[in-house]
Design a protein around this motif. Structure first.
Motif, short mmCIF file in Angstrom:
data_model
loop_
_atom_site.label_atom_id
_atom_site.label_comp_id
_atom_site.label_asym_id
_atom_site.label_seq_id
_atom_site.Cartn_x
_atom_site.Cartn_y
_atom_site.Cartn_z
N HIS A 114 5.19 48.00 -43.12
CA HIS A 114 5.58 47.34 -44.58
C HIS A 114 5.11 46.00 -44.47
O HIS A 114 4.85 45.20 -45.67
CB HIS A 114 7.23 47.26 -45.04
N ASP A 115 5.10 45.31 -43.19
CA ASP A 115 4.68 43.87 -43.38
C ASP A 115 3.27 43.59 -43.32
O ASP A 115 2.79 42.56 -42.88
CB ASP A 115 5.45 43.17 -42.03
N TYR A 122 5.64 42.32 -49.51
CA TYR A 122 4.75 41.36 -49.97
C TYR A 122 3.31 42.03 -50.65
O TYR A 122 2.57 42.39 -49.71
CB TYR A 122 4.60 40.20 -49.41
#
Length: 417
Positions: free
Chosen positions: A279-280, A370
């Motif tokens: 996810h990052d 993000y």
């Protein structure tokens, strides 16, 4: 016939008790006569130890009750009264608690009349009985000592009684004020009370409208046991210590029932990707007008399974023509719960911060994706995208209705790692 037999048995029992009382009083009389008169006159308090009839202990502020009876010989003495005296001890004389010299006596009551000037004293004398009861309400330390009851008309019939008045106190050894227990385990909250008079112990929940673990609203005993703890057992419990003299003492215990540890992982995937990415990571970036997937997965043997919700820039996301939420049913996998957010036909305005929040009654965790940048359009639809869209159509009915509720913002509760 049965009534007659019962009455004979009762009268026989009474006769035995009377004979026993006579024997006891005769033994007392022989003891009294065996004591040298000179010793009794010079040191009556010391020699009176041989004739102690009873010893009573009460707490300061409690009611003291002293009994005196001469049933064995009362019938021989007509119109006899029972008088109460208090002996003046050396300690009382030294402390100034009595104006009488050491070794003397102070009259307390005569017959049915209290003669001492103290409204706390009462005397009870049943009609046509050799029983007299001296009652001292709201006892004080100065009331302690040796009391003597005399049978009027007899120079030898008297009995000594000791009254002890102690400070009332309540002490307790307890379990820690805050306790944690794993769900399904047993835990015991305890409150071991000591003191005088011995306190009784009982328990309630801080919210008295809620039941205790045993299904009642009040439990009596030192230890409150919680068997197979569940999330409903989480809360504040109160232990009460009461000796009916001092004000009630209370202790509060906070019990937190925790689930088993679980972790929250996040992944992202583009329509043409062949695998999920962390996810990052910044890539893969979305493609304009193509699908983009975000997934959160709670792993671990949590009970109950956490609920996963989605937010964009702090606002709750509901399934619509732009967003579609796929939720795996927790019942299908006991150690995993997941939710996938599909962004349909990605457009530049869909860039932002996407947050998944997983929570149950015990804890809450969250991850933020993000999503920045949009690649140009022009790529053909791949089999991967077709597979994703077919999966979305087939599992549309499985989307959980509770995830479509409108939440104003991401929960601000502290996240427990």
């Amino acid at each position: 016939m049965n009534r007659l037999f019962d009455r004979l048995r009762f009268e026989s029992l009474i006769l035995h008790l009377v004979l026993l009382s006579v024997a006891v009083h005769r033994a007392d009389l022989r003891k009294l006569r065996s004591v040298d008169r000179k010793d009794v006159e010079t040191n009556p308090l010391t020699n009176s130890v041989e004739f102690i009839w009873s010893a009573t202990t009460v707490a300061v502020g409690d009611t003291a009750v002293l009994h005196c009876s001469f049933d064995a010989i009362f019938q021989q003495l007509s119109n006899a009264n029972i008088d109460w005296m208090k002996e003046t001890t050396k300690a009382a004389a030294a402390a100034g608690e009595s104006s009488s010299p050491e070794g003397s006596s102070v009259a307390v009551a005569s017959g049915r009349r209290v003669v001492v000037e103290d409204s706390r004293f009462r005397v009870f004398r049943p009609h046509n009985s050799a029983l007299s009861v001296l009652i001292i309400r709201r006892s004080k330390k100065k009331d302690a000592g040796i009391y003597r009851c005399n049978l009027s008309g007899s120079s030898t019939r008297h009995k000594y009684m000791i009254l002890n008045v102690t400070e009332s106190k309540i002490e307790a050894q307890t379990s820690p004020a805050t306790m944690r227990a794993k769900i399904g385990n047993d835990v015991t909250l305890w409150c071991n009370a000591t003191g005088y008079p011995k306190p009784i112990v009982y328990w309630t929940r801080d919210d008295r409208s809620r039941q205790l673990p045993d299904g009642t609203y009040q439990f009596w005993g030192n230890g409150l046991q919680v068997r197979s703890a569940s999330e409903s057992d989480t809360g504040v419990y109160t232990c009460y210590l009461d000796n009916f003299v001092q004000p009630i003492v209370t202790y509060k215990f906070s019990l937190m029932v925790e689930d088993n540890p679980w972790n929250l992982d996040g992944f992202r995937m583009r329509f043409d990707s062949k695998q999920w990415f962390a996810h990052d990571r910044a890539d893969p970036k979305p493609v304009k007008t193509k699908s983009y997937l975000l997934m959160c997965e709670a792993r671990g043997a949590s009970r109950p399974q956490p609920l996963i919700r989605w937010y964009k820039d702090g606002k709750a996301i509901r399934s619509s023509k732009h967003f579609y939420i796929i939720t795996d049913s927790p019942e299908s996998k006991s150690n995993k719960a997941s939710s996938t957010l599909v962004i349909m036909n990605f457009l530049p305005r869909f860039q932002g911060n996407y947050t998944c929040v997983a929570s149950n009654v015990f804890r809450m965790k969250k991850l933020t994706f993000y999503v920045r940048g949009v690649e140009s359009e022009g790529q053909e639809t791949t089999p991967t995208e077709l597979t994703v869209r077919k999966k979305e159509k087939d599992r549309g009915a499985a989307a959980s209705s509770h995830l479509t509720r409108d939440f104003n913002a991401i929960p601000t509760t502290d996240v427990q790692q």
